[in-house]
Design a protein around this motif. Structure first.
Motif, PDB file in Angstrom:
ATOM      1  N   MET A  41      -4.829 -27.586  27.537  1.00  0.00           N
ATOM      2  CA  MET A  41      -4.716 -28.989  27.156  1.00  0.00           C
ATOM      3  C   MET A  41      -5.852 -29.362  26.214  1.00  0.00           C
ATOM      4  N   ASN A  42      -5.526 -30.199  25.214  1.00  0.00           N
ATOM      5  CA  ASN A  42      -6.516 -30.544  24.190  1.00  0.00           C
ATOM      6  C   ASN A  42      -6.685 -32.051  23.999  1.00  0.00           C
ATOM      7  N   GLU A  99     -18.821 -37.050  25.105  1.00  0.00           N
ATOM      8  CA  GLU A  99     -19.614 -35.815  25.044  1.00  0.00           C
ATOM      9  C   GLU A  99     -19.022 -34.746  25.948  1.00  0.00           C
ATOM     10  N   ILE A 100     -18.636 -35.135  27.158  1.00  0.00           N
ATOM     11  CA  ILE A 100     -18.040 -34.181  28.095  1.00  0.00           C
ATOM     12  C   ILE A 100     -16.693 -33.696  27.564  1.00  0.00           C
ATOM     13  N   SER A 101     -15.887 -34.625  27.071  1.00  0.00           N
ATOM     14  CA  SER A 101     -14.580 -34.261  26.526  1.00  0.00           C
ATOM     15  C   SER A 101     -14.717 -33.301  25.362  1.00  0.00           C
ATOM     16  N   HIS A 102     -15.642 -33.597  24.469  1.00  0.00           N
ATOM     17  CA  HIS A 102     -15.851 -32.746  23.286  1.00  0.00           C
ATOM     18  C   HIS A 102     -16.261 -31.332  23.694  1.00  0.00           C
ATOM     19  N   LYS A 103     -17.069 -31.237  24.719  1.00  0.00           N
ATOM     20  CA  LYS A 103     -17.482 -29.927  25.225  1.00  0.00           C
ATOM     21  C   LYS A 103     -16.270 -29.105  25.653  1.00  0.00           C
ATOM     22  N   ILE A 119     -11.447 -31.527  24.049  1.00  0.00           N
ATOM     23  CA  ILE A 119     -10.419 -32.497  24.392  1.00  0.00           C
ATOM     24  C   ILE A 119     -10.701 -33.812  23.667  1.00  0.00           C
ATOM     25  N   LYS A 120      -9.683 -34.339  22.971  1.00  0.00           N
ATOM     26  CA  LYS A 120      -9.792 -35.622  22.292  1.00  0.00           C
ATOM     27  C   LYS A 120      -9.043 -36.687  23.096  1.00  0.00           C
ATOM     28  N   PRO A 121      -9.719 -37.733  23.536  1.00  0.00           N
ATOM     29  CA  PRO A 121      -9.016 -38.767  24.303  1.00  0.00           C
ATOM     30  C   PRO A 121      -8.276 -39.765  23.420  1.00  0.00           C
ATOM     31  N   LEU A 122      -7.143 -40.234  23.942  1.00  0.00           N
ATOM     32  CA  LEU A 122      -6.424 -41.385  23.426  1.00  0.00           C
ATOM     33  C   LEU A 122      -6.740 -42.523  24.375  1.00  0.00           C
ATOM     34  N   PHE A 123      -7.516 -43.503  23.907  1.00  0.00           N
ATOM     35  CA  PHE A 123      -7.953 -44.584  24.782  1.00  0.00           C
ATOM     36  C   PHE A 123      -6.923 -45.718  24.829  1.00  0.00           C
ATOM     37  N   ARG A 132     -14.351 -37.707  17.625  1.00  0.00           N
ATOM     38  CA  ARG A 132     -14.040 -37.175  18.953  1.00  0.00           C
ATOM     39  C   ARG A 132     -12.866 -37.909  19.601  1.00  0.00           C
ATOM     40  N   ILE A 133     -12.482 -39.050  19.024  1.00  0.00           N
ATOM     41  CA  ILE A 133     -11.402 -39.871  19.571  1.00  0.00           C
ATOM     42  C   ILE A 133     -10.128 -39.612  18.795  1.00  0.00           C
TER      43      ILE A 133
END
Length: 383
Positions: free
Chosen positions: A89-90, A117-121, A124-128, A190-191
């Motif tokens: 999952m990305n 920062e945690i997601s980028h590690k 994973i790119k979040p959709l807010f 990152r988003i």
């Protein structure tokens, strides 16, 4: 009598003018316009095939518990995003809340940055998600209640809540929240994007329907329009969207007013579907006429014949992004079925409704995680 007729005429004309003004789109004086189809396609072509989940850490019952300082659980977030990464999952769809901005905007932004920062590690790119019309219409800051035993999403809260939705004097506060969050992260690579409003016309009939505003959609529709404008005036580099989720989208003539607004204002097209693979595919075909990238931001309800096996290969076929509901079994209890609001359960269901992993990292169904990992690794394989 002549004066009376003149006054009546003026009142009628004024009423018509006000009525016309009320349905006009809010003026947008700064920021950017809706993306062209070409720009949207170029953006999508630069992304890997997007596969993820609607994410909340297993230790949080709702958006407030996830993000408030006292319960912001970075260890669990890190561990569980690692589970998502392990199966290819990305991206993750992640809910925010307007009250968090009112409570402590500086701290909220700092925690969002930590989450990024945690997601980028984990690549994973979040959709807010900015606003959400689902579940409890009475959100309150502070310590959140414990889950009701064996009830699906017993503590999830709406944003804005009922009191803010019906009170236009609170709209400036909502505007500050939307603009503040989007302005802060408008150029953040990152988003992935901004989901402006989740299921805006959901009246929650099976859960909180009896206490909802009887004319809820009349309040939501103009505020949804304003929210798109507020976000767009911040000139975000990421796309804006709001997903259609029910009804017939096969032609413009069959769209509800709110569906039409969502589809016309979105840079990319998003939708929900919790039905069989055939229905999932039909919905994709319906939305192709818009000529924009398509992402399904909610699917996978095993008890409703919506499964990874039935829907994910179809999403791959059309290169439609796909976010299932739920990652790790936790306080939201969305492994319980929707009907747990009406039917009493005294234990865990044999067939989980949502979720992929147990808290200790074990897959609920190994064949599912194997499929997700295999299909994502094959599709997103580097040349």
């Amino acid at each position: 009598m002549k004066l009376l007729r003149t006054n009546i005429f003026l009142l009628l004309v004024t009423g018509l003018l006000l009525q016309n003004c009320s349905i006009q789109k809010p003026a947008q004086t700064t920021g950017r316009s809706i993306w062209s189809k070409e720009k949207a396609k170029d953006w999508y072509a630069s992304q890997n095939w997007l596969v993820g989940a609607n994410f909340i850490p297993s230790t949080a019952i709702n958006q407030l518990e996830m993000w408030q300082a006292a319960s912001f659980d970075t260890a669990t977030i890190n561990r569980e995003l690692g589970m998502a990464q392990s199966i290819g999952m990305n991206t993750m769809r992640v809910y925010l809340h307007d009250l968090l901005w009112e409570q402590d905007s500086t701290g909220f932004v700092e925690r969002m940055n930590t989450f990024l920062e945690i997601s980028h590690k984990h690549k994973i790119k979040p959709l807010f998600v900015l606003f959400d019309s689902c579940w409890d219409p009475f959100p309150k800051l502070g310590k959140q209640r414990e889950p009701a035993p064996f009830v699906h999403n017993s503590g999830w809260v709406q944003s804005p809540g009922l009191s803010a939705l019906k009170d236009s004097t609170q709209y400036p506060r909502l505007e500050r929240y939307v603009k503040g969050v989007v302005r802060t992260f408008r150029k953040d690579k990152r988003i992935l994007g901004w989901d402006v409003w989740n299921e805006p016309d959901n009246t929650n009939n099976s859960s909180y329907g009896r206490v909802e505003l009887p004319n809820k959609v009349d309040y939501v529709l103009p505020l949804l329009q304003k929210t798109f404008v507020w976000a767009r005036t911040m000139d975000p580099s990421q796309p804006l969207t709001s997903g259609v989720w029910q009804g017939d989208w096969s032609s413009d003539a069959k769209l509800k007013a709110i569906d039409k607004l969502q589809l016309e204002e979105s840079d990319i097209i998003t939708f929900h579907n919790y039905d069989s693979g055939d229905e999932f595919e039909k919905r994709i075909v319906w939305l192709q006429r818009y000529g924009r990238p398509i992402i399904c931001t909610e699917y996978m309800a095993r008890g409703n014949k919506s499964t990874f096996q039935s829907s994910l290969p179809i999403a791959q076929k059309y290169r439609v992004g796909a976010y299932n509901w739920g990652l790790v079994d936790g306080k939201t209890q969305t492994k319980m079925p929707w009907d747990s609001w009406d039917k009493k359960y005294t234990g865990d269901p044999v067939l989980w409704f949502h979720e992929i992993f147990h808290r200790d990292g074990r897959p609920y169904q190994v064949e599912e995680t194997r499929l997700i990992k295999e299909i994502t690794s094959r599709t997103n394989k580097k040349p």
